[in-house]
Design an enzyme around this catalytic site. Structure first.
Site, PDB file in Angstrom:
ATOM      1  N   ARG A  14      17.263  70.879 -21.284  1.00  9.23           N
ATOM      2  CA  ARG A  14      17.012  70.309 -22.824  1.00  9.23           C
ATOM      3  C   ARG A  14      17.132  71.915 -24.028  1.00  9.23           C
ATOM      4  O   ARG A  14      17.282  72.477 -23.450  1.00  9.23           O
ATOM      5  CB  ARG A  14      15.266  70.725 -22.217  1.00  9.23           C
ATOM      6  N   VAL A  63      13.871  79.949 -10.865  1.00  8.54           N
ATOM      7  CA  VAL A  63      14.302  80.911 -11.531  1.00  8.54           C
ATOM      8  C   VAL A  63      12.933  82.037 -10.882  1.00  8.54           C
ATOM      9  O   VAL A  63      13.296  83.571 -10.372  1.00  8.54           O
ATOM     10  CB  VAL A  63      14.087  81.164 -12.463  1.00  8.54           C
ATOM     11  N   TYR A 154       2.581  84.731 -22.506  1.00 10.82           N
ATOM     12  CA  TYR A 154       3.301  85.068 -22.973  1.00 10.82           C
ATOM     13  C   TYR A 154       4.431  85.725 -23.572  1.00 10.82           C
ATOM     14  O   TYR A 154       5.365  85.775 -23.567  1.00 10.82           O
ATOM     15  CB  TYR A 154       3.551  83.425 -24.033  1.00 10.82           C
ATOM     16  N   ALA A 156       3.982  89.065 -23.368  1.00 12.65           N
ATOM     17  CA  ALA A 156       3.653  90.030 -22.716  1.00 12.65           C
ATOM     18  C   ALA A 156       4.955  89.801 -21.592  1.00 12.65           C
ATOM     19  O   ALA A 156       6.226  90.880 -21.123  1.00 12.65           O
ATOM     20  CB  ALA A 156       2.740  90.260 -21.135  1.00 12.65           C
ATOM     21  N   LYS A 158       7.832  88.698 -22.574  1.00  9.13           N
ATOM     22  CA  LYS A 158       8.788  88.188 -23.753  1.00  9.13           C
ATOM     23  C   LYS A 158       9.309  89.346 -24.118  1.00  9.13           C
ATOM     24  O   LYS A 158       9.926  90.057 -24.177  1.00  9.13           O
ATOM     25  CB  LYS A 158       8.770  87.032 -24.723  1.00  9.13           C
ATOM     26  N   ILE A 187      11.266  77.235 -32.788  1.00  8.83           N
ATOM     27  CA  ILE A 187      11.979  76.324 -32.473  1.00  8.83           C
ATOM     28  C   ILE A 187      11.944  75.036 -32.506  1.00  8.83           C
ATOM     29  O   ILE A 187      11.090  75.472 -31.834  1.00  8.83           O
ATOM     30  CB  ILE A 187      13.749  76.898 -32.060  1.00  8.83           C
TER      31      ILE A 187
END
Ligand code: NDP
Length: 244
Positions: A14, A63, A154, A156, A158, A187
């Site tokens: 997606r 993952v 999030y 942290a 990234k 986005i």
């Protein structure tokens, strides 16, 4: 064709991942699509790759599971014969103010967004070392550069991904392997559509280019890096000026 390149894109069912997979296929690459499950969305990405005249491979994968990443990469290498480009794009959010954030919200986001990239990079590293070339592109975020209220977990993950990117770049530059990070801004995808409308409006207003980014805007940067053999350890913002 012997010189056809193959890219592996995680989270390609997606949003940004699908746009990346399709753009790389348009560049003439075969693409391995990785997502949590073989969903209609994942099948649509496969169709888009095939409609560009390229081969599409698929593997279901979480993952965050180290062993599963090794097995998945081994299976895809057997099928495709070669992988040239790894795009670590799979990501999740569990947004909450720190006061409300549970331990699991923090752990889950780090496990997918940061450890996931470690797992996939480790799984492909020997293959890249053996052929003395490899191109790793990690999808980070401007939030990893600037922080964001409600996204401590999030941000942290990234920011960690940027440190990971620069370290891998330094460690393997002499071995023909490059590693870069892309930091998208706001986005419009499923990920941002789940945010409250007032939060989205605030983000839109923070973009100097006065429009939200499209998945294709991020894909264009991935295509650029896929053809840029002398760039490594770079952090490329794709954010309409959000973090100038
Ligand atoms: P979406 O939520 O639209 O898509 C997420 C993708 O990641 C899906 O393909 C999903 O697969 C996959 N995924 C989620 N968890 C796992 C997992 N454990 N293992 C494997 N695959 C998984 O996200 P976006 O397209 O918006 O985001 C893509 C990347 O870009 C993320 O890393 C995100 O953090 C980053 N980013 C996004 C921004 C934005 O504004 N949208 C801004 C900055 C960065 P499935 O369909 O099977 O669930």
């Amino acid at each position: 064709m012997a010189d056809t390149k193959t890219a592996l894109v995680t989270g390609a069912s997606r949003g940004i991942g699908r746009a990346i997979a399709t753009a790389l296929a348009r560049e003439g690459m075969d693409v391995a699509v990785v997502a949590t499950a073989d969903s209609p969305a994942a099948q649509k990405t496969m169709d888009l790759i095939r409609s560009e005249g390229r081969k599409a491979y698929f593997a279901p994968l979480d993952v965050s599971n180290f062993a599963a990443c090794g097995d998945c990469v081994a299976k895809l290498l057997e099928e495709a014969g070669n992988i040239d480009i790894l795009v670590n794009n799979a990501g999740i959010t569990r947004d909450k103010l720190l006061l409300q954030m549970r331990e699991a919200d923090f752990d889950d986001v780090i496990a997918v967004n940061l450890k996931g990239a470690f797992n996939m990079t480790k799984a492909l590293l020997r293959h890249f070392l053996k052929k003395k070339s490899g191109n790793i592109i990690n999808i980070s975020s401007v939030v990893g550069l600037m922080g964001n209220a409600g996204q401590a977990n999030y941000a942290a993950s990234k920011a960690g991904l940027i440190g990971f990117t620069k370290s891998v770049a330094r460690e393997y530059a002499a071995k023909g392997i490059v590693c870069n990070a892309i930091c998208p801004g706001y986005i419009e995808t499923d990920m941002t559509r789940q945010m409250p409308e007032d939060a989205r409006e605030k983000l839109r207003a923070a973009v100097p280019m006065q429009r939200p980014g499209l998945p294709e805007d991020v894909a264009a940067a991935v295509v650029f890096l896929s053809h840029a053999p002398y760039i490594t350890g770079e952090v490329l913002r794709v954010d309409g000026g959000m973090y100038i």
